[in-house]
Design a protein around this motif. Sequence first.
Motif, short mmCIF file in Angstrom:
data_model
loop_
_atom_site.label_atom_id
_atom_site.label_comp_id
_atom_site.label_asym_id
_atom_site.label_seq_id
_atom_site.Cartn_x
_atom_site.Cartn_y
_atom_site.Cartn_z
N LYS A 154 0.92 4.20 -2.81
CA LYS A 154 0.70 5.61 -2.49
C LYS A 154 1.74 6.48 -3.19
O LYS A 154 1.42 7.51 -3.79
N GLY A 214 -3.34 2.30 -0.78
CA GLY A 214 -2.76 3.33 -1.64
C GLY A 214 -3.08 4.74 -1.18
O GLY A 214 -2.60 5.71 -1.76
N LEU A 215 -3.87 4.86 -0.14
CA LEU A 215 -4.23 6.19 0.35
C LEU A 215 -3.49 6.47 1.65
O LEU A 215 -2.66 7.37 1.73
N THR A 239 1.39 9.39 -6.14
CA THR A 239 1.66 10.80 -5.82
C THR A 239 3.03 11.22 -6.36
O THR A 239 3.16 11.63 -7.49
N SER A 276 0.82 -1.22 0.00
CA SER A 276 0.00 0.00 0.00
C SER A 276 0.85 1.27 0.00
O SER A 276 0.57 2.24 -0.72
N SER A 277 1.94 1.25 0.79
CA SER A 277 2.78 2.46 0.87
C SER A 277 3.46 2.73 -0.47
O SER A 277 3.66 3.88 -0.86
#
Length: 600
Positions: free
Chosen positions: A562, A595-596, A566, A558-559
């Motif tokens: 993200k 991802g958030l 971005t 997930s990180s």
Amino acid sequence: MSEKRLRQPIVAVLGHVDHGKTTLLDRIRGTTVAMKEPGKITQHVGASLVPTEVIEKVTEPLKKLIPTVKLELPGLLFIDTPGHSIFSNLRKRGGAVADLAILVVDVMEGFQPQTIEAVEILKQRKVPFIVAANKIDKIPGWKSIENVPFLVSVRHQDKSVVEYLDNRIYEIMGSLAELGFDSDRFDRVKDYTRQLAIVPVSAKTGEGIPELLALLAGLAQRYMKGRLKYVEGPAKGVVMEVKEEPGYGTTLDTIIYDGIIRQGDVIVVGSLEGPIVTKVRALLLPEPLQEIRATKKFRVVDEVSAAAGVKIVAPNLENAVAGAPVFVVSDESQLEKVKEEVMKEIEDVLIETDKEGVVVKADTLGTLEALVQFLKSKDIPVRMAKVGPVTKRDVMEAMVSKRMNKEYGVILAFNVKVLPEAKELAEKEDIKIFVHDVIYKLIEDFENWVKELREQEKRKELEQLVRPGKLRILPGFVFRRSDPVIVGIEVLGGTLMPGYPLMKESGEKVGKILQIQDKGKSVKEVKAGQQVAISIKGRVMVGRHLFEGDVLYTDVPSSHAKLWLTKYKNELSEDERYVLNEIIKIKRKTDPLYGLAVGT
Ligand code: GDP
């Protein structure tokens, strides 16, 4: 003495190396010598005076050509040493000691790095200047006529030669425009307060020198009268150079820009250790040029008034620095006030903080000031700014800064030595020391290094991120069923690399890619469309967890997702972005914040 009396403007010459600064100054000095009676030339230390009568004689032929003004100035005082280093030292709080400058540009070469630097420094110090487009005699086909005004010489040139010259001048105008200045050839300038004048000259033949002198004098007289008003008070000056002089000890070559200094005066001189209070033992000027047999270099004078270059002899001057102020104390009651004023002039430049920022060292106060101002204008913070060689202490300061911010853990050294123990420590601690004798290059080197550093960090971070990838196990290409699994695959999209974790379309984890082999050779990376063999490490078995024809994805944490969405969104190819969207859909079924928020 009438109230209207004006002092000589102080003129500095700047420009790129070899563009003709020294030759131009020699030519101007030579003109004076040729036109004055022997023994009547007042010599200065580090500067040359061109008296009004000389300017008038030289500019006489111009009277028929362009409007000239009646000169009220007592002359022009040219600083003998050209270049931005000496100019930087001719400083006072919030400005320059030089009233005017000539920017020398080789007309054939145009703007060069030090030309740009000179303009930046002139801009920074708000000094009006004239551009001397030098070496016009080198223009192909130019027929030189010694010592005549440019306006006379240009009439004797072929049309194509004049056109060539104008093209070169347009180029200089273009370079000046890039730096924010409107300019034109001097005879086409409509408003001298808005446009810079470009004077075509030849320092070699003397062509254009009359216009150069006329314009300098005219501009000074017309627009700088307030600044040039002669003040009969205690002198203010600035140290150009600290010099050992046999028989006199440490002396100060000083430019006096205001007031009068007399032998016996109490003066306050700036130093890095605090104000020096001392008494003028002697004021020295050079012996007149003609005294060939003179045994001494200097003659003693009782007093000197602005503007002038003089050598000051006094006790306790060892700690004085170039660029520091020299102020005369009118009477005892003023001493404390003058001391304070002097230190303020210096403290403005020296910086000592405990914040993150670069460490700056320079050879003199003036160059340090110029360098620090450039850094400030570029929003580069300064932790420490000092005069002198790079020492171990500087490296230690940079180490502290580096801990706070990697990019600022450096030393910028202008025209100074790096002491051996400093070099040793810097190497051990990986502290970068930038050394240069062009300010602009020094900053450029630093900026390039920062860019490179950021690029490296980015590459390092990127290398650690799992890229989006999608594959299909090719039916009939199962080489090994388990421990590790070895299968033939086709990359359907994105990128695969050894070490990447994999998951099924359902989101179920299926181990990591151990190796990728293409035609028997191990490879580091494969892209969409390639067919290769991969081994998968983990507790998986074909036939139980995996099946021929299965589609797998890289299991992007997930990180990482993200960051892909971005900071590094431009680092993914179109098909990688497509695959990432599919991965996000799979992941968000079980983790809506995938991802958030930062997670795994
Ligand atoms: P500086 O480094 O800017 O002080 O440049 P110099 O005054 O030392 O000049 C560099 C070289 O250019 C020397 O060889 C000079 O003789 C030459 N030079 C300077 N001015 C002129 C000029 O007007 N015409 C020609 N042809 N050569 C020049």
